[in-house]
Enzyme design. Structure first.
Site, short mmCIF file in Angstrom:
data_model
loop_
_atom_site.label_atom_id
_atom_site.label_comp_id
_atom_site.label_asym_id
_atom_site.label_seq_id
_atom_site.Cartn_x
_atom_site.Cartn_y
_atom_site.Cartn_z
N ARG A 1 141.94 12.81 -23.84
CA ARG A 1 141.08 11.84 -23.15
C ARG A 1 140.73 12.37 -21.76
NH1 ARG A 1 143.59 8.04 -21.43
NH2 ARG A 1 145.64 8.45 -22.30
N TYR B 1 136.71 14.46 -29.33
CA TYR B 1 138.16 14.34 -29.46
C TYR B 1 138.70 12.92 -29.31
CZ TYR B 1 143.02 15.57 -29.40
OH TYR B 1 144.33 15.67 -29.75
N LYS C 1 140.60 3.18 -28.01
CA LYS C 1 140.77 2.83 -26.60
C LYS C 1 139.54 2.09 -26.07
CE LYS C 1 144.52 4.72 -27.12
NZ LYS C 1 145.88 4.66 -26.68
N HIS D 1 148.13 -2.24 -24.80
CA HIS D 1 148.50 -0.90 -25.28
C HIS D 1 149.96 -0.95 -25.74
CE1 HIS D 1 148.60 3.71 -24.25
NE2 HIS D 1 148.40 3.49 -25.52
N SER E 1 150.71 6.59 -22.72
CA SER E 1 150.38 7.59 -23.73
C SER E 1 151.45 8.68 -23.79
CB SER E 1 149.02 8.21 -23.42
OG SER E 1 148.04 7.20 -23.40
N CYS F 1 154.54 8.45 -24.62
CA CYS F 1 155.85 8.03 -24.08
C CYS F 1 156.69 7.30 -25.12
CB CYS F 1 155.66 7.18 -22.84
SG CYS F 1 155.07 8.14 -21.44
N THR G 1 154.84 5.44 -30.99
CA THR G 1 154.85 5.69 -32.44
C THR G 1 156.28 5.90 -32.92
OG1 THR G 1 152.65 6.64 -32.30
CG2 THR G 1 153.93 7.19 -34.26
N ASN G 2 157.06 6.66 -32.15
CA ASN G 2 158.45 6.90 -32.55
C ASN G 2 159.27 5.62 -32.58
OD1 ASN G 2 159.37 9.95 -32.82
ND2 ASN G 2 157.64 9.86 -31.40
N ASP H 1 150.24 1.39 -31.58
CA ASP H 1 149.51 1.74 -30.35
C ASP H 1 148.87 0.54 -29.65
OD1 ASP H 1 148.73 3.94 -28.60
OD2 ASP H 1 146.69 3.64 -29.29
N ASN I 1 148.83 18.20 -27.19
CA ASN I 1 148.27 16.90 -27.57
C ASN I 1 147.64 16.97 -28.97
OD1 ASN I 1 147.64 14.13 -27.04
ND2 ASN I 1 145.53 14.70 -26.52
N SER I 2 148.17 17.86 -29.80
CA SER I 2 147.66 17.88 -31.19
C SER I 2 148.08 16.58 -31.87
CB SER I 2 148.20 19.10 -31.94
OG SER I 2 149.60 19.17 -31.88
N ARG I 3 147.26 16.14 -32.83
CA ARG I 3 147.42 14.78 -33.37
C ARG I 3 147.30 14.76 -34.87
NH1 ARG I 3 148.29 10.25 -29.63
NH2 ARG I 3 148.27 11.30 -27.63
P1 GTP Z 1 150.29 7.96 -27.75
O1 GTP Z 1 149.89 8.15 -29.18
O2 GTP Z 1 149.69 8.96 -26.83
O3 GTP Z 1 150.04 6.57 -27.27
O4 GTP Z 1 151.89 8.29 -27.67
P2 GTP Z 1 153.14 7.38 -28.04
O5 GTP Z 1 153.43 6.44 -26.95
O6 GTP Z 1 152.96 6.82 -29.40
O7 GTP Z 1 154.32 8.47 -28.04
P3 GTP Z 1 155.07 9.19 -29.26
O8 GTP Z 1 155.95 8.25 -30.01
O9 GTP Z 1 154.07 9.94 -30.04
O10 GTP Z 1 155.99 10.20 -28.46
C1 GTP Z 1 155.46 11.11 -27.53
C2 GTP Z 1 156.46 12.17 -27.16
O11 GTP Z 1 157.64 11.57 -26.66
C3 GTP Z 1 156.87 13.03 -28.34
O12 GTP Z 1 156.97 14.36 -27.90
C4 GTP Z 1 158.22 12.49 -28.71
O13 GTP Z 1 159.01 13.48 -29.30
C5 GTP Z 1 158.78 12.01 -27.38
N1 GTP Z 1 159.69 10.85 -27.56
C6 GTP Z 1 159.46 9.73 -28.27
N2 GTP Z 1 160.53 8.90 -28.25
C7 GTP Z 1 161.46 9.51 -27.49
C8 GTP Z 1 162.80 9.17 -27.08
O14 GTP Z 1 163.34 8.12 -27.43
N3 GTP Z 1 163.44 10.07 -26.29
C9 GTP Z 1 162.86 11.25 -25.90
N4 GTP Z 1 163.56 12.06 -25.12
N5 GTP Z 1 161.61 11.61 -26.28
C10 GTP Z 1 160.93 10.76 -27.06
C1 SPV Z 2 146.61 7.67 -26.04
O1 SPV Z 2 146.31 8.58 -25.25
O2 SPV Z 2 147.16 6.61 -25.66
C2 SPV Z 2 146.36 7.86 -27.48
C3 SPV Z 2 145.59 9.05 -27.90
O3 SPV Z 2 146.73 7.02 -28.28
S1 SPV Z 2 143.89 8.81 -27.74
O4 SPV Z 2 143.42 8.12 -28.95
O5 SPV Z 2 143.26 10.13 -27.63
O6 SPV Z 2 143.58 8.00 -26.59
MN MN Z 3 148.36 5.45 -27.32
#
Ligand code: GTP
Ligand code: SPV
Ligand code: MN
Length: 601
Positions: free
Chosen positions: A86, A216, A225, A245, A267, A269, A272-273, A294, A383-385
């Site tokens: 972004r 992208y 977004k 968000h 983002s 942070c 998803t996990n 998200d 930031n590969s997705r």
């Molecule tokens: P966006 O799609 O950009 O909104 O990201 P998101 O908030 O969904 O984050 P995501 O779950 O994809 O995690 C982003 C990064 O943080 C990845 O590299 C994960 O491995 C890392 N991560 C996620 N959860 C944890 C955690 O509990 N501890 C640590 N140390 N890293 C984490």
């Molecule tokens: C974010 O950045 O919070 C994302 C990825 O979820 S994007 O769709 O590129 O904004």
């Molecule tokens: Mn997001």
């Protein structure tokens, strides 16, 4: 760009000249007059259409088909290396006055901006196909559901939108005969993918978006977004709901007691996990399920907040995803997935840093160059997705399609902070919780272009996504609290605290279940907490830490608050509030005074 044949313009039953669909066809005709495409393709969302478009995209080298034995029915796309995230500096909120966009947004004057963009769009689709992508955000039977029409000259956008939204005829059917029906107008053109001609512009008053010069993610999947958050938050403010968000997850105890929680992390942070978390062995019988990863749209009903996930798929961060960190994500992306900017192995599989097993001896990196483990560059972009359908998720919550939404017991705010902020604490009440959200900060990540690792304030993880004045947004949150007789409890988490050696103190991922359990216990009325100046903190014994491999002193640090650090933190809150130029509501300024008093008391 080579052309798509045959032209399909518009197929029977679509874009019919009646009701709202007439206004849609008229608008598409207007956009076509301006952009002069070679032909117009109305997307119906069918399987056959998708198969055709995938084949066509592969023929044009927009996607590479992966090995069907390794990742069935999946594809890889490489974006232009100048276009990998972004672009907040080129994102604009175009309201009649600068004040409506507020101090945290780039503003530009609507008439002037339309003029500039129309100039860029003139003839921009010459020789290309203009795709009409109708889509619904939200379960179709939800009162919150919204229709958007994205017109785009990118086949990659079409393929992604089919995964990420409820796309095709279903959306035009929903508009039906109703001439008054509200729908979002989105125009996207790649132009020549030049950063100096890249603008992501929102016109909240017109329910319109124009995005040019990028191909992208969040810049171009206008549902995400742009509509679901920037335009969505503006509509939510007008109409009395919340567009946030936030991930939404369900957590069920072995006794069958179920709660839903929503969590706002910036983002990259951990949304998803967290949304797909698998509890550690110790938590046998506990189940976590995903409603969304998200975005949450939340409305008030019977004095409670109910949330729906407006999306239909996940656009998730790939690096770091493994069977160890997130098995549910790994299963989700093992088939029918569109990857962007990961590495391609010699046997047609995908690879990224942090994937299970040894790195391949040779691969093609995200730029299309030959790569070996000795290479200095990363094989996959940071930031590969992946874009994968929500129904691929083995732990999809049974209520994920429920239009009424799920009742939210807790809201969690959290950022990426190496220091100061404890692993978990709870707000004393709603307004204190709003303060925690409003002042949260996080180290910047690769999800947006620019420096990474810099602490910046990111209120409610909405800094890049709030489509109106942030002061009005804070007031809307406070007003929402007043309308709730059964408000969610509000918490703050920080999975990212580090020790002096720069190592994470908390293992995170599945072990976050330990924190989630405390949160739902608090929702059930548990007293297991101590009141501190910044809120309720669990003592180490209040958390279920059995089987956890974290030294006691680390646990102590994770659950402690250092007065000097917090005095500095509150000073930073003040500087942030002042930087907003007087729009912060009194309730939040008062909260700060109260915390300061408690800290020095
Ligand atoms: P966006 O799609 O950009 O909104 O990201 P998101 O908030 O969904 O984050 P995501 O779950 O994809 O995690 C982003 C990064 O943080 C990845 O590299 C994960 O491995 C890392 N991560 C996620 N959860 C944890 C955690 O509990 N501890 C640590 N140390 N890293 C984490
Ligand atoms: C974010 O950045 O919070 C994302 C990825 O979820 S994007 O769709 O590129 O904004
Ligand atoms: Mn997001």
């Amino acid at each position: 760009m080579k052309d798509i044949a045959p032209a399909i313009s518009p197929p029977p039953g679509m874009g019919e000249k009646k009701g709202a669909n007439a206004t849609v066809s008229d608008w598409v005709a207007e956009v076509a007059d301006l952009t002069t495409p070679a032909n117009i393709f109305w997307c119906d969302g069918s399987e056959a259409e998708n198969a055709y478009l995938l084949q066509e995209a592969a023929r044009q080298d927009v996607v590479i088909k992966l090995n069907d034995q390794k990742v069935p029915r999946s594809y890889l796309h490489r974006s232009n290396p100048n276009d990998v995230a972004r672009v907040e500096q080129f994102t604009f909120i175009c309201t009649p006055t600068r004040e409506e966009a507020g101090p945290t947004n780039n503003w530009s004057e609507p008439a002037e901006t339309y003029g500039k963009l129309n100039g860029l769009l003139k003839g921009a689709m010459k020789g290309r196909t203009l795709f009409v992508v109708p889509y619904i955000m939200g379960p179709p039977d939800s009162p919150l559901a919204k229709v958007g029409i994205e017109v785009t000259d990118s086949i990659y956008v079409v393929l992604s939108m089919r995964i990420m939204t409820r796309m095709g005829a279903v959306a035009l059917q929903r508009l039906g005969d109703n001439l008054e029906a509200e729908w979002n107008r989105g125009i996207h053109s790649l132009l020549d993918v030049d950063p100096s001609r890249r603008f992501i512009c929102h016109f909240p008053q017109d329910n319109a978006i124009i995005s040019v010069g990028s191909g992208y993610g969040g810049n171009v999947l206008l549902s995400k977004k742009c509509l679901a958050l920037r335009i969505g938050s503006y509509l939510a403010f007008q109409q009395g709901w919340l567009a946030e968000h936030m991930l939404i997850l369900g957590v069920e105890s072995p006794e069958g007691q179920k709660h839903y929680v929503a969590a706002a992390f910036p983002s990259a942070c951990g949304k998803t996990n967290f949304a797909m978390l698998i509890p550690p062995k110790r938590f046998a019988g506990w189940k976590v399920s995903t409603v969304g990863d998200d975005i949450a749209w939340m409305q008030i009903r019977d004095g409670r907040l109910y949330a729906v996930n407006p999306e239909n798929g996940y656009f998730g961060v790939v690096p770091g995803t493994s069977m160890k960190s997130n098995p549910n994500a790994m299963k989700s992306i093992s088939h029918d997935t569109l990857y962007t900017n990961v590495a391609l192995t010699d046997d047609g599989d995908v690879w990224w840093e942090g994937k299970d097993g040894a790195p391949p001896a040779h691969a093609i990196d995200w730029r299309g160059n030959s790569w070996t483990p000795e290479s200095k560059e990363k094989a996959a972009h940071a930031n590969s997705r992946f874009a994968t359908p929500m129904h691929n998720n083995p732990v999809l919550d049974p209520e994920a399609e429920s239009g009424g939404g799920v009742p939210i017991s807790a809201i969690i705010f959290g950022g990426r902070r190496s220091d100061t902020v404890p692993l978990i604490f709870q707000a004393l009440d709603w307004n204190h919780g709003v303060y925690l959200g409003a002042t949260m900060a996080s180290e910047t990540t690769a999800a947006a272009t620019g420096a990474v690792g810099q602490v910046r304030r990111d209120p409610m993880a909405m800094l890049p996504f709030c489509g109106y004045n942030i002061g009005s947004y804070f007031k809307h949150w406070i007003a929402t609290g007043k309308r709730l007789t059964n408000p969610p409890l509000i918490f703050n988490v920080n999975w990212f605290r580090k020790n002096e050696a720069g190592k994470f103190l908390w293992p995170g991922f599945g072990d976050n279940m330990r924190i989630l359990k405390w949160i739902v216990e608090r929702c059930e009325g548990s007293k297991a907490a101590a009141e501190k100046p910044i809120g309720w903190l669990p003592r180490p014994n209040d958390l279920d830490l059995e089987g956890l491999d974290v030294p006691q002193d680390a646990m102590q640090t994770l659950l402690s608050i250092n007065r000097q650090d917090w005095e500095k933190e509150l000073e930073a809150h003040k500087v942030f509030f002042e930087s907003l130029g007087g729009v912060v509501p009194k309730e939040l300024l008062d909260q700060r005074e109260q915390i300061l008093r408690r800290l020095s008391g």
